[in-house]
Design a protein around this motif. Structure first.
Motif, PDB file in Angstrom:
ATOM      1  N   THR A   1     -15.914   6.759  -3.241  1.00 37.16           N
ATOM      2  CA  THR A   1     -16.897   5.552  -3.550  1.00 37.16           C
ATOM      3  C   THR A   1     -17.243   4.493  -2.768  1.00 37.16           C
ATOM      4  O   THR A   1     -17.043   4.978  -1.427  1.00 37.16           O
ATOM      5  N   HIS A   2     -18.509   3.691  -2.625  1.00 34.21           N
ATOM      6  CA  HIS A   2     -19.081   3.273  -1.808  1.00 34.21           C
ATOM      7  C   HIS A   2     -17.876   2.228  -1.093  1.00 34.21           C
ATOM      8  O   HIS A   2     -18.358   1.954   0.099  1.00 34.21           O
ATOM      9  N   SER A   3     -17.240   1.772  -1.663  1.00 33.27           N
ATOM     10  CA  SER A   3     -16.046  -0.062  -1.363  1.00 33.27           C
ATOM     11  C   SER A   3     -14.982   1.466  -0.388  1.00 33.27           C
ATOM     12  O   SER A   3     -15.247   1.030   0.781  1.00 33.27           O
TER      13      SER A   3
ATOM     14  N   CYS B   1       0.795  -1.076  -0.121  1.00 29.76           N
ATOM     15  CA  CYS B   1       0.290   0.055  -0.335  1.00 29.76           C
ATOM     16  C   CYS B   1       0.802   1.032   0.220  1.00 29.76           C
ATOM     17  O   CYS B   1       0.528   2.472   0.475  1.00 29.76           O
ATOM     18  N   SER B   2       1.923   1.170  -0.350  1.00 31.42           N
ATOM     19  CA  SER B   2       3.108   2.348  -0.784  1.00 31.42           C
ATOM     20  C   SER B   2       2.659   3.720  -0.769  1.00 31.42           C
ATOM     21  O   SER B   2       2.783   4.918  -1.538  1.00 31.42           O
ATOM     22  N   GLN B   3       1.752   3.045  -2.005  1.00 34.44           N
ATOM     23  CA  GLN B   3       1.525   4.214  -3.034  1.00 34.44           C
ATOM     24  C   GLN B   3       0.197   5.048  -2.677  1.00 34.44           C
ATOM     25  O   GLN B   3      -0.215   6.138  -2.866  1.00 34.44           O
ATOM     26  N   PHE B   4       0.140   4.887  -1.064  1.00 35.18           N
ATOM     27  CA  PHE B   4      -0.617   5.788  -0.111  1.00 35.18           C
ATOM     28  C   PHE B   4       0.047   6.630   0.053  1.00 35.18           C
ATOM     29  O   PHE B   4      -0.230   8.165   1.248  1.00 35.18           O
TER      30      PHE B   4
ATOM     31  N   GLN C   1      -4.586  -1.869   4.701  1.00 36.81           N
ATOM     32  CA  GLN C   1      -6.363  -1.509   4.778  1.00 36.81           C
ATOM     33  C   GLN C   1      -6.914  -1.734   3.399  1.00 36.81           C
ATOM     34  O   GLN C   1      -6.995  -1.128   2.425  1.00 36.81           O
ATOM     35  N   CYS C   2      -7.839  -2.836   3.523  1.00 36.39           N
ATOM     36  CA  CYS C   2      -8.340  -3.692   2.001  1.00 36.39           C
ATOM     37  C   CYS C   2      -9.078  -4.040   1.949  1.00 36.39           C
ATOM     38  O   CYS C   2     -10.287  -5.016   3.000  1.00 36.39           O
ATOM     39  N   LEU C   3      -9.941  -4.316   1.096  1.00 33.07           N
ATOM     40  CA  LEU C   3     -11.287  -5.100   1.029  1.00 33.07           C
ATOM     41  C   LEU C   3     -11.418  -6.146  -0.021  1.00 33.07           C
ATOM     42  O   LEU C   3     -11.060  -5.516  -0.998  1.00 33.07           O
ATOM     43  N   LEU C   4     -11.962  -7.082   0.117  1.00 37.36           N
ATOM     44  CA  LEU C   4     -12.218  -7.341  -0.631  1.00 37.36           C
ATOM     45  C   LEU C   4     -13.074  -7.413  -1.656  1.00 37.36           C
ATOM     46  O   LEU C   4     -14.086  -7.164  -2.003  1.00 37.36           O
ATOM     47  N   ASP C   5     -12.587  -7.896  -3.694  1.00 34.01           N
ATOM     48  CA  ASP C   5     -14.010  -6.965  -4.404  1.00 34.01           C
ATOM     49  C   ASP C   5     -14.416  -8.921  -4.916  1.00 34.01           C
ATOM     50  O   ASP C   5     -14.109  -9.835  -3.921  1.00 34.01           O
ATOM     51  N   ASN C   6     -14.984  -8.406  -6.105  1.00 39.82           N
ATOM     52  CA  ASN C   6     -16.167  -9.552  -5.859  1.00 39.82           C
ATOM     53  C   ASN C   6     -15.222 -10.998  -6.768  1.00 39.82           C
ATOM     54  O   ASN C   6     -16.474 -12.313  -6.050  1.00 39.82           O
TER      55      ASN C   6
ATOM     56  N   GLN D   1      -8.467  -5.294  -2.701  1.00 41.07           N
ATOM     57  CA  GLN D   1      -8.583  -3.838  -2.881  1.00 41.07           C
ATOM     58  C   GLN D   1      -7.802  -2.579  -1.918  1.00 41.07           C
ATOM     59  O   GLN D   1      -8.650  -3.149  -1.188  1.00 41.07           O
ATOM     60  N   TYR D   2      -6.722  -1.973  -1.864  1.00 39.52           N
ATOM     61  CA  TYR D   2      -6.163  -1.390  -0.886  1.00 39.52           C
ATOM     62  C   TYR D   2      -6.489   0.147  -0.921  1.00 39.52           C
ATOM     63  O   TYR D   2      -6.918   0.367  -1.923  1.00 39.52           O
TER      64      TYR D   2
END
Length: 271
Positions: free
Chosen positions: A149-151, A27-30, A54-59, A64-65
């Motif tokens: 975004t919602h995510s 997540c170094s892009q942040f 910090q990430c979420l799993l997509d479908n 996704q970070y």
């Protein structure tokens, strides 16, 4: 709604299931130029400060970070969260998750308490029950108002991205600061890197969750013409307001007594 996951760099407490272990690399892009703010250390406890992507799993169950957090497992609050500000009007959902890996769970994604062994729950992180009856808000570091975004909105709703905050300050001057910053950076920047953090005080709630004495924030704006500008903020001051200062002056304050008490740099002199 996607499941939530967080990934850690340091070897977690010995009895923990490891899952995927990493540093801020994913997540170094942040961070500006992929370089994080100072990562605090504790010579008496190598596991105290945890680096979280910090990430979420997509479908497709792919991670996704959305931002990065340095978390203090002793005080059970974050040190800072770093993100790229992108504002849009997003409906807020208040469902708060925990991180199973911090308390001995093997589940990689943010989830409910059922993913943590019952005897370990809350050992190294805050839980919802710590806030009940405390008269303190769960104060976001990466706030909903800075998401687009919602995510990304959902990804902010983890207790590893919140600290106990005085409700008057949270809903008053700090909220105004968040709104003003979104308006400023959305209009002026092609990219806006933001780091928001807290300094723990002596007061605690629940099972050892420290109340934030100060909230601070800094931004580095890269304009459409590729120039940069920056500023820092900290509050509340003695009048309950947010002070504006240079990033260098903010770093000096954060490095001093009553704050982190050791050299601390937000953008490492790069903005």
């Amino acid at each position: 709604m996607g499941l939530r996951c967080e990934v850690f760099v340091l070897l977690l407490f010995p009895l923990f299931s490891q899952g995927e272990v990493t540093s801020f690399v994913k997540c170094s892009q942040f961070f500006l130029n992929h370089v994080p703010p100072t990562v605090l250390s504790d010579p008496t406890n190598n596991n105290r400060y945890q680096q979280i992507c910090q990430c979420l799993l997509d479908n497709n169950n792919k991670q996704q970070y959305y931002y990065a957090t340095l978390y203090d497992t002793n005080n059970k609050i974050p040190v800072y969260s770093a993100y790229e500000l992108q504002h849009a009007d997003i409906e807020r959902k208040d469902y708060w998750y925990v991180e199973p890996q911090l308390d001995g769970g093997s589940h990689l994604c943010m989830s409910g308490l059922n993913q943590i062994p019952s005897n370990n729950r809350g050992d190294h992180q805050a839980l919802n029950r710590d806030y009940k009856g405390s008269d303190y808000d769960k104060g976001h570091l990466y706030p909903v108002h800075h998401t687009s975004t919602h995510s990304s909105m959902l990804a902010t709703s983890t207790l590893t991205n919140a600290a106990p905050q005085d409700p008057g300050f949270n809903r008053g001057q700090w909220r105004v600061h968040e709104e003003d910053l979104a308006e400023l950076l959305n209009n002026a920047c092609s990219k806006a890197y933001v780091v928001t953090g807290v300094v723990p005080g002596d007061t605690q709630i629940g099972d050892g969750v420290k109340v934030a004495k100060y909230y601070w924030s800094a931004y580095c704006c890269i304009s459409k013409s590729h120039t940069t500008e920056s500023a820092g903020y900290v509050g509340p001051d003695n009048n309950g307001r947010v002070q504006t200062l240079t990033v260098k002056d903010l770093e000096t304050r954060l490095s001093g007594p009553g704050y982190y008490g050791s050299p601390f740099y937000v953008f490492q002199g790069r903005c």
